[in-house]
Design an enzyme around this catalytic site. Structure first.
Site, PDB file in Angstrom:
ATOM      1  N   HIS A   1       1.711   4.563  -2.768  1.00 31.71           N
ATOM      2  CA  HIS A   1       1.812   6.014  -2.558  1.00 31.71           C
ATOM      3  C   HIS A   1       3.188   6.516  -3.014  1.00 31.71           C
ATOM      4  O   HIS A   1       3.308   7.563  -3.642  1.00 31.71           O
ATOM      5  CB  HIS A   1       1.648   6.351  -1.068  1.00 31.71           C
ATOM      6  CG  HIS A   1       0.233   6.320  -0.573  1.00 31.71           C
ATOM      7  ND1 HIS A   1      -0.761   7.121  -1.094  1.00 31.71           N
ATOM      8  CD2 HIS A   1      -0.367   5.601   0.412  1.00 31.71           C
ATOM      9  CE1 HIS A   1      -1.903   6.906  -0.443  1.00 31.71           C
ATOM     10  NE2 HIS A   1      -1.693   5.979   0.479  1.00 31.71           N
TER      11      HIS A   1
ATOM     12  N   HIS B   1       0.832  -1.211   0.000  1.00 27.93           N
ATOM     13  CA  HIS B   1       0.000   0.000   0.000  1.00 27.93           C
ATOM     14  C   HIS B   1       0.871   1.268   0.000  1.00 27.93           C
ATOM     15  O   HIS B   1       0.721   2.143  -0.865  1.00 27.93           O
ATOM     16  CB  HIS B   1      -0.910  -0.007   1.233  1.00 27.93           C
ATOM     17  CG  HIS B   1      -1.808   1.184   1.362  1.00 27.93           C
ATOM     18  ND1 HIS B   1      -3.127   1.168   0.958  1.00 27.93           N
ATOM     19  CD2 HIS B   1      -1.583   2.443   1.823  1.00 27.93           C
ATOM     20  CE1 HIS B   1      -3.670   2.367   1.181  1.00 27.93           C
ATOM     21  NE2 HIS B   1      -2.753   3.160   1.705  1.00 27.93           N
ATOM     22  N   GLU B   2       1.778   1.343   0.955  1.00 31.33           N
ATOM     23  CA  GLU B   2       2.623   2.545   1.037  1.00 31.33           C
ATOM     24  C   GLU B   2       3.532   2.656  -0.186  1.00 31.33           C
ATOM     25  O   GLU B   2       3.823   3.763  -0.647  1.00 31.33           O
ATOM     26  CB  GLU B   2       3.429   2.565   2.340  1.00 31.33           C
ATOM     27  CG  GLU B   2       2.591   2.540   3.632  1.00 31.33           C
ATOM     28  CD  GLU B   2       1.545   3.649   3.738  1.00 31.33           C
ATOM     29  OE1 GLU B   2       1.751   4.729   3.159  1.00 31.33           O
ATOM     30  OE2 GLU B   2       0.497   3.418   4.383  1.00 31.33           O
TER      31      GLU B   2
ATOM     32  N   GLU C   1      -4.791   7.998  -2.878  1.00 30.84           N
ATOM     33  CA  GLU C   1      -5.243   6.718  -2.317  1.00 30.84           C
ATOM     34  C   GLU C   1      -5.563   5.715  -3.428  1.00 30.84           C
ATOM     35  O   GLU C   1      -5.463   4.514  -3.233  1.00 30.84           O
ATOM     36  CB  GLU C   1      -6.454   6.967  -1.400  1.00 30.84           C
ATOM     37  CG  GLU C   1      -6.823   5.826  -0.490  1.00 30.84           C
ATOM     38  CD  GLU C   1      -5.792   5.496   0.594  1.00 30.84           C
ATOM     39  OE1 GLU C   1      -4.809   6.244   0.757  1.00 30.84           O
ATOM     40  OE2 GLU C   1      -5.974   4.462   1.266  1.00 30.84           O
TER      41      GLU C   1
END
Ligand code: MG
Length: 491
Positions: free
Chosen positions: A267, A263-264, A293
């Site tokens: 980003h 997830h990170e 997001e």
């Protein structure tokens, strides 16, 4: 021609703000990772001074921004530069300093009160603080100005141009369809509601190795990216050549740390793919919270939880985690894709997640409009949970008090999580050879695709304009539903 030929003076002046932000980012990253805890209050003072300096610099730029604003023949980048600066300046110009200071003060107290209230499951303790915060946020909405609904003024702070009309439209399509998908997933029984691996403990050093190998698999650049450990995973951009993420190790349920890394990384990839010509300008950031997001959720859920990705990481997991010896790929795929209505947003799966956001969206909308009162919130929360997911919190700690956001004064932020899912669905729909690229570990292809459609522009365009350029439409929840039906119901 240079992208900012016509506004050179502004570009030069902005470098001060950019540099202050650079230092501030480095300080906040350090605070969350390696700072000796005893320095917390000094660090707080210093970052406060830096924030104040940044604000002053923005206000100094106001005249220069107005001077260039109406100019003809500006490039898209130049218009974007001015648009983004105007948004920052508008907040400081329109909202009186007393209101901002009052909010800062109440927030610094509210955070500790909220944490205790949550642990005790006692909403009464937090109630007076939330009342004050909501009251101040309403005032801020009035000062900022809005059309139709006061909530629009706050939504716009996180997602430029996003309104209650958009939100209502999106949730009206999502909710009945998600209910239908959830029911069918349970009827089919392929994706389990829970999995034995969720309670298996791991050695942190083994998981660190797994995570490092996953970063290699994702081709994260070693010279401009790093990963550390913090209490809550986050991504921070210091500059376009220094982007950092964190993860955490809770000791069991190993998918949690893996998916926080993916997830990170999503980003981080966004930040790393912003065009280098935008460096040191206000365009060197994501288009909005929701678009940001969308990148993290696309990598985490649509790529990371796919059969193809599990196939790729299976050898890494087998090599490092001895407790997986009796598990095959299909079983691991089920483990990372359990579906069950849960009380807690951060534990929610792809099918149930947006119910948690719909609930918060409805509550925030009604609070801003004074349709409901803060004291009624626990009841309203619990009724929504029962209506949407058929479960009811036993205490306020697992209900209304579960999220940190309101204690930080973030009202209007939650909907961007759903927008992230919605836009990730749009990427899925328009990306033709995604399955092939994942199976072959061809993540450079994935990055090129994302760079050309979304990432390289940074904040040059508003989120809606960016979506229209990339997909010919704004937020369309039908693509997310199509993705979920394909994944969960065609099995
Ligand atoms: Mg995120």
């Amino acid at each position: 021609m240079m992208p900012f030929e016509n506004i050179k003076e502004l570009v030069e002046e902005y470098k001060k703000i950019w540099s202050l932000n650079y230092a501030l980012s480095l300080m906040s990253w350090d605070r969350e990772t390696y700072m000796p805890p005893a320095d917390a209050s000094v660090r707080g003072e210093v970052t406060g001074v830096f924030s104040e300096l940044i604000k002053e610099e923005y206000l100094k730029l106001n005249n220069l921004v107005q001077k260039y604003e109406g100019k003809e023949n500006l490039s898209d980048e130049e218009k974007g530069f001015i648009r983004v600066l105007n948004r920052e300046i508008k907040y400081y110009v329109k909202v009186p300093i007393e209101i901002i200071k009052e909010l800062d003060k109440i927030i610094s107290e509210a955070l500790i009160v909220w944490r205790n209230a949550k642990n005790e499951g006692n909403f009464g303790k937090f109630k007076p603080y939330l009342e004050k915060i909501v009251d101040l946020e309403r005032k801020i909405a009035e000062y900022l100005g809005y059309e139709k609904h006061p909530y629009n003024a706050l939504l716009d702070l996180y997602e430029e141009g996003f309104t209650v009309d958009d939100g209502d439209r999106i949730f009206n399509i999502l909710l009945p369809n998600l209910k239908d998908i959830l029911n069918k997933v349970r009827e089919k029984g392929y994706y389990p509601a829970s999995h034995p691996l969720e309670s298996v403990e791991y050695e942190i050093k083994d998981m660190e190795k797994v995570n490092r190998e996953i970063l290699k698999l994702l081709k994260m650049p070693e010279d401009s990216f790093r990963m550390d450990v913090s209490a809550h995973p986050f991504t921070i951009r210091i500059s376009g050549s220094d982007v950092r993420i964190t993860t955490r190790y809770e000791g069991k349920d190993f998918k949690e740390t893996i998916y926080s890394v993916v997830h990170e990384s999503g980003h981080a990839i966004y930040e790393l793919l912003i065009d280098k010509s935008l460096e040191m300008t206000p365009l060197a950031q994501g288009a909005s919270t929701g678009i940001h997001e969308s990148q993290s959720r696309f990598w985490e859920n649509i790529i990371g939880r796919s059969k193809e990705f599990i196939h790729l990481v299976f050898p890494i997991l087998k090599n490092n985690l001895s407790f997986l010896k009796d598990y095959d790929e299909e079983e691991l795929h089920k483990y990372v894709n359990t579906v069950r209505p849960s009380l807690t947003r951060v534990d929610a799966d792809e099918v149930t997640y947006n119910f948690h956001i719909a609930l918060r969206y409805e509550i925030e909308k009604k609070l801003l409009n004074e349709d409901i009162k803060v004291e009624e919130l626990p009841e309203i929360w619990n009724d929504f949970m029962e209506k949407y997911l058929g479960i009811r919190p036993k205490n306020d700690g697992e209900g209304i008090l579960q999220d940190i956001h309101w204690s930080q004064g973030s009202i209007g932020y939650f909907p961007t999580y759903t927008l992230g899912n919605v836009v990730a669905g749009m990427i899925y729909s328009s990306y033709k050879n995604l399955k092939d690229d994942i199976s072959q570990g061809n993540f450079d292809n994935v990055k090129s695709w994302l760079r050309e459609k979304i990432c390289k522009y940074g904040a040059t365009y508003s989120p809606k304009e960016l979506l229209i350029r990339a997909f010919g439409k704004t937020y369309d929840p039908n693509d997310l539903l199509k993705y979920l039906r394909e994944k969960y119901l065609s099995i």
